[in-house]
Write a protein that holds these residues in place. Structure first.
Motif, PDB file in Angstrom:
ATOM      1  N   LEU A 248     -18.131  93.080  39.439  1.00 43.43           N
ATOM      2  CA  LEU A 248     -18.708  91.844  38.899  1.00 43.43           C
ATOM      3  C   LEU A 248     -19.564  91.170  39.973  1.00 43.43           C
ATOM      4  CD1 LEU A 248     -18.772  89.654  36.632  1.00 43.43           C
ATOM      5  CD2 LEU A 248     -16.802  88.595  37.788  1.00 43.43           C
ATOM      6  N   SER A 249     -20.794  90.819  39.639  1.00 46.09           N
ATOM      7  CA  SER A 249     -21.690  90.135  40.571  1.00 46.09           C
ATOM      8  C   SER A 249     -22.249  88.896  39.891  1.00 46.09           C
ATOM      9  CB  SER A 249     -22.839  91.059  40.997  1.00 46.09           C
ATOM     10  OG  SER A 249     -23.744  90.369  41.840  1.00 46.09           O
ATOM     11  N   ILE A 250     -22.053  87.745  40.492  1.00 45.48           N
ATOM     12  CA  ILE A 250     -22.532  86.477  39.925  1.00 45.48           C
ATOM     13  C   ILE A 250     -23.354  85.753  40.983  1.00 45.48           C
ATOM     14  CG2 ILE A 250     -21.878  84.228  38.987  1.00 45.48           C
ATOM     15  CD1 ILE A 250     -19.324  85.492  37.948  1.00 45.48           C
ATOM     16  N   SER A 251     -24.505  85.246  40.579  1.00 49.89           N
ATOM     17  CA  SER A 251     -25.360  84.483  41.485  1.00 49.89           C
ATOM     18  C   SER A 251     -26.139  83.451  40.665  1.00 49.89           C
ATOM     19  CB  SER A 251     -26.332  85.416  42.222  1.00 49.89           C
ATOM     20  OG  SER A 251     -27.211  84.681  43.037  1.00 49.89           O
ATOM     21  N   PHE A 252     -26.068  82.179  41.067  1.00 55.63           N
ATOM     22  CA  PHE A 252     -26.848  81.168  40.354  1.00 55.63           C
ATOM     23  C   PHE A 252     -27.184  80.025  41.310  1.00 55.63           C
ATOM     24  CE2 PHE A 252     -22.366  80.201  39.681  1.00 55.63           C
ATOM     25  CZ  PHE A 252     -22.275  78.838  39.937  1.00 55.63           C
ATOM     26  N   GLU A 253     -28.248  79.283  40.959  1.00 54.89           N
ATOM     27  CA  GLU A 253     -28.700  78.171  41.779  1.00 54.89           C
ATOM     28  C   GLU A 253     -27.790  76.973  41.590  1.00 54.89           C
ATOM     29  OE1 GLU A 253     -32.795  77.544  40.776  1.00 54.89           O
ATOM     30  OE2 GLU A 253     -33.283  79.669  41.038  1.00 54.89           O
ATOM     31  N   ALA A 254     -27.544  76.260  42.680  1.00 54.77           N
ATOM     32  CA  ALA A 254     -26.551  75.188  42.669  1.00 54.77           C
ATOM     33  C   ALA A 254     -26.877  74.087  41.665  1.00 54.77           C
ATOM     34  CB  ALA A 254     -26.420  74.594  44.074  1.00 54.77           C
ATOM     35  N   HIS A 255     -28.178  73.836  41.425  1.00 48.62           N
ATOM     36  CA  HIS A 255     -28.518  72.718  40.545  1.00 48.62           C
ATOM     37  C   HIS A 255     -28.167  73.013  39.077  1.00 48.62           C
ATOM     38  CE1 HIS A 255     -32.155  74.512  38.696  1.00 48.62           C
ATOM     39  NE2 HIS A 255     -32.283  75.124  39.856  1.00 48.62           N
ATOM     40  N   LEU A 256     -27.849  74.288  38.767  1.00 45.29           N
ATOM     41  CA  LEU A 256     -27.444  74.636  37.398  1.00 45.29           C
ATOM     42  C   LEU A 256     -25.990  74.286  37.127  1.00 45.29           C
ATOM     43  CD1 LEU A 256     -29.133  78.148  37.030  1.00 45.29           C
ATOM     44  CD2 LEU A 256     -29.980  75.934  36.225  1.00 45.29           C
ATOM     45  N   LEU A 257     -25.212  74.028  38.192  1.00 41.40           N
ATOM     46  CA  LEU A 257     -23.801  73.700  38.024  1.00 41.40           C
ATOM     47  C   LEU A 257     -23.677  72.349  37.324  1.00 41.40           C
ATOM     48  CD1 LEU A 257     -21.020  74.887  38.744  1.00 41.40           C
ATOM     49  CD2 LEU A 257     -21.035  73.475  40.801  1.00 41.40           C
ATOM     50  N   GLY A 258     -22.951  72.351  36.220  1.00 37.39           N
ATOM     51  CA  GLY A 258     -22.800  71.126  35.446  1.00 37.39           C
ATOM     52  C   GLY A 258     -23.735  71.071  34.255  1.00 37.39           C
ATOM     53  N   SER A 259     -24.740  71.944  34.225  1.00 37.07           N
ATOM     54  CA  SER A 259     -25.642  71.996  33.071  1.00 37.07           C
ATOM     55  C   SER A 259     -25.503  73.350  32.380  1.00 37.07           C
ATOM     56  CB  SER A 259     -27.079  71.721  33.497  1.00 37.07           C
ATOM     57  OG  SER A 259     -27.504  72.650  34.505  1.00 37.07           O
ATOM     58  N   LYS A 260     -26.115  74.381  32.958  1.00 38.97           N
ATOM     59  CA  LYS A 260     -26.013  75.717  32.362  1.00 38.97           C
ATOM     60  C   LYS A 260     -24.755  76.457  32.797  1.00 38.97           C
ATOM     61  CE  LYS A 260     -30.850  76.763  31.434  1.00 38.97           C
ATOM     62  NZ  LYS A 260     -31.945  77.752  31.599  1.00 38.97           N
ATOM     63  N   VAL A 261     -24.150  75.987  33.887  1.00 39.64           N
ATOM     64  CA  VAL A 261     -22.932  76.632  34.390  1.00 39.64           C
ATOM     65  C   VAL A 261     -21.836  75.576  34.527  1.00 39.64           C
ATOM     66  CG1 VAL A 261     -21.880  77.980  36.241  1.00 39.64           C
ATOM     67  CG2 VAL A 261     -24.303  78.338  35.659  1.00 39.64           C
ATOM     68  N   GLU A 262     -20.697  75.801  33.879  1.00 33.76           N
ATOM     69  CA  GLU A 262     -19.564  74.880  33.970  1.00 33.76           C
ATOM     70  C   GLU A 262     -18.404  75.586  34.668  1.00 33.76           C
ATOM     71  OE1 GLU A 262     -18.510  73.341  30.180  1.00 33.76           O
ATOM     72  OE2 GLU A 262     -20.519  72.537  29.753  1.00 33.76           O
ATOM     73  N   TYR A 263     -17.791  74.898  35.626  1.00 40.53           N
ATOM     74  CA  TYR A 263     -16.695  75.478  36.402  1.00 40.53           C
ATOM     75  C   TYR A 263     -15.397  74.744  36.082  1.00 40.53           C
ATOM     76  CZ  TYR A 263     -13.772  76.529  40.479  1.00 40.53           C
ATOM     77  OH  TYR A 263     -12.738  76.907  41.298  1.00 40.53           O
ATOM     78  N   ASP A 264     -14.394  75.500  35.680  1.00 33.62           N
ATOM     79  CA  ASP A 264     -13.061  74.947  35.430  1.00 33.62           C
ATOM     80  C   ASP A 264     -12.174  75.366  36.600  1.00 33.62           C
ATOM     81  OD1 ASP A 264     -10.406  74.461  34.645  1.00 33.62           O
ATOM     82  OD2 ASP A 264     -10.914  74.682  32.526  1.00 33.62           O
ATOM     83  N   GLU A 265     -11.924  74.425  37.499  1.00 32.32           N
ATOM     84  CA  GLU A 265     -11.196  74.749  38.731  1.00 32.32           C
ATOM     85  C   GLU A 265      -9.764  75.192  38.442  1.00 32.32           C
ATOM     86  OE1 GLU A 265     -10.287  72.785  43.154  1.00 32.32           O
ATOM     87  OE2 GLU A 265     -11.308  71.619  41.588  1.00 32.32           O
ATOM     88  N   GLU A 266      -9.095  74.511  37.504  1.00 33.58           N
ATOM     89  CA  GLU A 266      -7.697  74.842  37.218  1.00 33.58           C
ATOM     90  C   GLU A 266      -7.565  76.239  36.622  1.00 33.58           C
ATOM     91  OE1 GLU A 266      -5.744  71.914  34.885  1.00 33.58           O
ATOM     92  OE2 GLU A 266      -6.044  70.293  36.350  1.00 33.58           O
ATOM     93  N   ALA A 267      -8.463  76.574  35.707  1.00 31.76           N
ATOM     94  CA  ALA A 267      -8.390  77.878  35.048  1.00 31.76           C
ATOM     95  C   ALA A 267      -9.058  78.975  35.876  1.00 31.76           C
ATOM     96  CB  ALA A 267      -9.042  77.811  33.670  1.00 31.76           C
TER      97      ALA A 267
END
Length: 335
Positions: A295-314
């Motif tokens: 698995l390889s994932i790469s994305f620009e930081a400014h996408l976090l919270g818009s196109k990319v959502e991170y669930d820390e607990e899960a």
């Protein structure tokens, strides 16, 4: 920084529609440490400003006469004082037509950095403060507030005279959120936008992201190259210099100094050899990368919270707006 000529005029005007009163200086300012320090501080403040635009002169006309006067000065048909006087009178007229405008001290400075000659024009304002005098009394004090620089332009005279195809020899501070209060100053210079700094920067960053993916770089290497790009571009903006693609390419990969440059040319991103980097766009660009077990994932930081959502607990990512190419591959797999 050799200063060839420098002068300051005063336009007294309140933002209430009242007439603008010009107090013009009759001769140039003599060389001094104070002038050197003022211009150095002005350049630092100007380079640090976000939201600048780059462009070129409109064709010389009655509406945009400034470039004609500048040509006369550079061809020695007018001396610097006469050039600045006719220019500031034109600025006074435009100020009177703009009810929102506020007067101030108008600085004209023709100077040289390295082999390049510039003309800087800025509207300067004072701030009230306090000082301690020789008798150790605390007294009121006024000083030029370069931190509140809102109307200024810098013309690369060498570029203008020697590169007829250039569309970025003038830089100027744009009004925030499209405020019309600064439009009269842009019209005074007679400048039109020729290069979209934020757009060019976004294209450069897109080209870099594509390059990183095409090279299939290890996570640490991708992070280092990203930092190299951001550091170099940020350094150039602080100096008021453009990003040179060939120089950037050599910094990104010292073993293959032309690799990134060739990638840009082969993919035809439409980037000029030199682009004015936008500081705000650069600040938004950081990459999160990671790979494990195929698995390889790469994305620009400014996408976090818009196109990319991170669930820390899960410990999960939700990615929206998947690339079309990936969607097509997934469809073929499920068909």
């Amino acid at each position: 920084m050799p200063i060839r000529h420098c002068i300051v005029h005063l336009i007294d005007k309140k933002p209430d529609g009242s007439p603008a009163v010009l107090h013009a200086r009759d001769n140039e300012l003599g060389a001094s440490d104070a002038i050197e320090n003022l211009l150095a501080d002005l350049n630092d403040s100007y380079n640090a400003k976000q939201g600048k635009a780059w462009g070129l002169f409109h064709g010389e006309s009655g509406a945009y006469p400034f470039s004609g006067w500048l040509k006369q000065y550079l061809s020695e048909e007018k001396d610097f004082t006469a050039f600045s006087r006719i220019a500031v009178e034109h600025l006074q007229k435009l100020m009177e037509e703009s009810n929102l405008s506020t007067g101030g001290h108008v600085l004209f400075a023709h100077y040289q950095q390295g082999m390049t000659e510039y003309l800087a024009i800025a509207l300067l304002h004072h701030s009230d403060g306090v000082a301690v005098n020789a008798e150790l009394d605390v007294t009121p004090s006024r000083h030029l507030d370069l931190g509140q620089l809102h109307l200024a332009a810098r013309i690369n005279l060498s570029e203008w005279q020697n590169n007829q195809a250039s569309k970025q020899y003038i830089s100027f501070i744009k009004g925030k959120n499209g405020k019309k209060v600064s439009e009269y100053f842009r019209d005074f210079i007679g400048c039109q936008e020729g290069v979209d700094g934020p757009g060019e920067t976004r294209t450069l960053l897109k080209a870099f992201s594509d390059f990183v993916e095409s090279e299939d770089l290890p996570e640490e290497s991708a992070r280092e190259k990203t930092q190299t790009l951001v550091d170099y571009a940020t350094s150039q903006t602080k100096m008021g210099e453009p990003v040179t693609l060939e120089e950037l390419s050599s910094l990104i990969d010292e073993d293959r100094p032309k690799a990134f440059y060739d990638h840009i040319r082969n993919k035809d991103y439409g980037l000029s050899p030199e682009i004015p980097a936008d500081k705000r766009t650069l600040n938004q660009f950081r990459r999160f990368t990671g790979r494990a077990e195929g698995l390889s994932i790469s994305f620009e930081a400014h996408l976090l919270g818009s196109k990319v959502e991170y669930d820390e607990e899960a410990g999960t990512l939700i990615i929206k707006g998947l690339p079309t190419q990936l969607i097509d591959q997934l469809k073929r797999r499920t068909d």
